[in-house]
Design an enzyme around this catalytic site. Structure first.
Site, PDB file in Angstrom:
ATOM      1  N   HIS A 297       0.915  -1.239  -0.180  1.00  0.00           N
ATOM      2  CA  HIS A 297      -0.061  -0.025   0.199  1.00  0.00           C
ATOM      3  C   HIS A 297       1.081   1.189  -0.101  1.00  0.00           C
ATOM      4  CE1 HIS A 297      -3.225   2.738   0.479  1.00  0.00           C
ATOM      5  NE2 HIS A 297      -3.749   2.344   1.558  1.00  0.00           N
ATOM      6  N   HIS A 336      -2.815  -0.432 -11.778  1.00  0.00           N
ATOM      7  CA  HIS A 336      -3.537   0.025 -10.372  1.00  0.00           C
ATOM      8  C   HIS A 336      -4.761  -1.010 -10.129  1.00  0.00           C
ATOM      9  CE1 HIS A 336      -5.839   2.374  -7.578  1.00  0.00           C
ATOM     10  NE2 HIS A 336      -4.643   3.102  -7.405  1.00  0.00           N
ATOM     11  N   ASP A 392       2.295   6.622  -8.029  1.00  0.00           N
ATOM     12  CA  ASP A 392       3.566   6.203  -7.091  1.00  0.00           C
ATOM     13  C   ASP A 392       4.838   6.079  -7.983  1.00  0.00           C
ATOM     14  OD1 ASP A 392       2.371   5.494  -4.520  1.00  0.00           O
ATOM     15  OD2 ASP A 392       1.365   3.831  -5.503  1.00  0.00           O
TER      16      ASP A 392
END
Length: 483
Positions: A297, A336, A392
């Protein structure tokens, strides 16, 4: 096979689903509302145990709906955040994330998430003043935080501080003040909201200062939210008038907007799950932050940096991607759980990177990142699997350019996500429909068996896979000496 009247030729409501249980022939009509159906409807489908079927299946008590990892199960109804993963679209309370990143700031976006509308000028003035004047942490709590080891992970410090914060606010604890306190008195709820948002940056800065073995820097209410965070982290012996570079504060503010909420991710669903018990919000934040702490996460952007560092150069990109195809390498920062197109936040964050590089210098890994991105987006193997760069992929490069240590990245993720946690916590309590979360399970273990005394059990050698084994302990020769 007998079919109930529900399967007759009579016209059916358009917004419904007809489900036929082929075991019994029973049919049920299930209402479709907001393109969803209630899982409890399937408890109507009861059947006798089939020959040889395990009693533990609970078949006579209704059908269970199994959805490991909640791949297609909605936990709540919400009006906070909407994601269209197929189109790469994200909005908060109806506002596209691109507009908020360009025109808003983090505290304004936090107000929007929590209270449903953008604040008026007077509302924003009170909101920001209250948050920036609730940044101080109790001296006793500071003393506890100072006891953390210098090599403690910053997220461990953050989580521990918020877990302890509950003990420093007994007036905010439903276990002491009554379970419905936040339902009946919104002023108490609002006070905890500004407290938590205000103290999140202070605790984050303390976790950073422990790592570099520096005294804690008191917060300043005359700075913006992200300016104050950078000030508490970086202030050394300069005069009090020291201020962080406004371009870096702005870049961090945009990153905070991008990370503020993302619907029912692992940590936010944890916040809702724990909050359903009506425990205090500090304990909820600690639980949610613990979920975000996990490498699947909150550690994704850190993994991207490690991956790019391991690739080493632009020339090595083709070989690395080939290794990914052969399952010999792991590709981080692409794809994702929700998005099937490009993560809309990644488009905004790429522009933020240039802003940071202008101040701190171009991050050398950016060339590898661009080459990797370009090569992957030209390769059918990755595009057919909808593997596009996510938020990210770029955020780690920005944090690295700004000089943050790798293990501090999750803290920079959780501080803004606190706003989203609080929005969902408040929504849940305000709904008037709060029920304690209690998922069901499908039991596949042993059927009933009788206890066997230990001296009658078959002896077997235990391995680490089966249970506890002898653990090596350090015992000095002095301790083993015989008298």
């Amino acid at each position: 096979m007998a079919v109930s009247s529900a399967t007759s030729s009579a016209p059916k409501p358009k917004n419904s689903l007809t489900v036929i249980d082929n075991r019994t022939g029973k049919a049920i009509e299930v209402e479709i509302k907001n393109n969803s159906i209630p899982a409890t409807a399937f408890t109507q489908l009861k059947a006798p145990l089939a020959k040889g079927e395990r009693a533990e299946n609970d078949t006579p008590y209704g059908l269970r709906v199994l959805d490991p990892a909640f791949v297609n199960t909605a936990m709540i109804t919400s009006s906070i955040t909407y994601i269209d993963g197929n189109k790469g679209f994200l909005m908060h309370r109806g506002y596209p994330i691109e507009q908020l990143a360009e025109k808003s700031n983090f505290l304004e976006t936090a107000y929007l998430l929590i209270y449903g509308e953008l604040p008026s000028k007077s509302q924003y003035k009170v909101w920001s003043w209250e948050i920036m004047n609730h940044t101080f942490v109790a001296e006793d709590l500071q003393a506890m935080i100072r006891q953390m080891r210098y090599d403690s992970h910053p997220m461990s410090v953050f989580i521990s501080a918020f877990a302890a914060m509950s003990a420093f606010a007994p007036e905010a604890n439903p276990a002491l003040q009554g379970q419905d306190m936040y339902i009946n008195d919104k002023s108490i709820m609002n006070k905890q909201i500004v407290r938590i948002l205000g103290k999140a940056t202070t605790v984050a800065a303390m976790a950073y200062r422990i790592r570099i073995n520096r005294r804690f820097t008191p917060p300043r209410s005359d700075l913006s939210y992200t300016e104050n965070l950078l000030y508490m982290m970086d202030h050394m012996a300069e005069p009090y008038s020291y201020r962080p570079d406004p371009r870096l504060a702005k870049a961090l503010d945009i990153l905070f907007i991008l990370h503020a909420d993302h619907e029912m991710n692992c940590s936010t669903s944890t916040m809702v799950h724990v909050g359903s018990s009506l425990v205090d919000p500090y304990s909820c934040i600690a639980a949610a932050a613990s979920a975000l702490y996990g490498p699947l996460h909150g550690g994704a952007n850190e993994a991207v940096i490690r991956m790019l560092t391991r690739i080493g150069s632009v020339e090595n990109v083709p070989a690395f991607l080939e290794g990914v195809k052969q399952k010999k390498e792991l590709l981080f920062g692409f794809g994702h759980r929700v998005y099937r197109e490009t993560d809309p936040r990644s488009k905004v964050i790429r522009e933020v990177a240039d802003m940071v590089f202008e101040v701190c210098g171009r991050e050398p890994l950016i060339d590898i990142a661009i080459a990797l991105k370009d090569a992957a987006l030209k390769d059918e193997y990755f595009t057919s699997r909808k593997l596009y760069p996510n938020v990210d992929y770029w955020s780690g490069l920005i944090y690295k350019a700004m000089g943050f240590p790798l293990d501090f990245y999750p803290v920079l993720f959780v501080v803004p996500r606190v706003a989203g946690y609080l929005a969902h916590w408040k929504q849940q309590l305000d709904s008037g429909k709060n029920k304690i979360s209690r998922p069901r399970q499908v039991y596949v273990g042993k059927s009933r068996r009788d206890y066997v005394p230990i001296d009658q059990r078959e002896d077997r050698e235990v391995t680490a896979k089966d249970g506890i084994t002898a653990i090596p302990h350090y015992i000095s020769k002095r301790r083993l000496a015989k008298i």
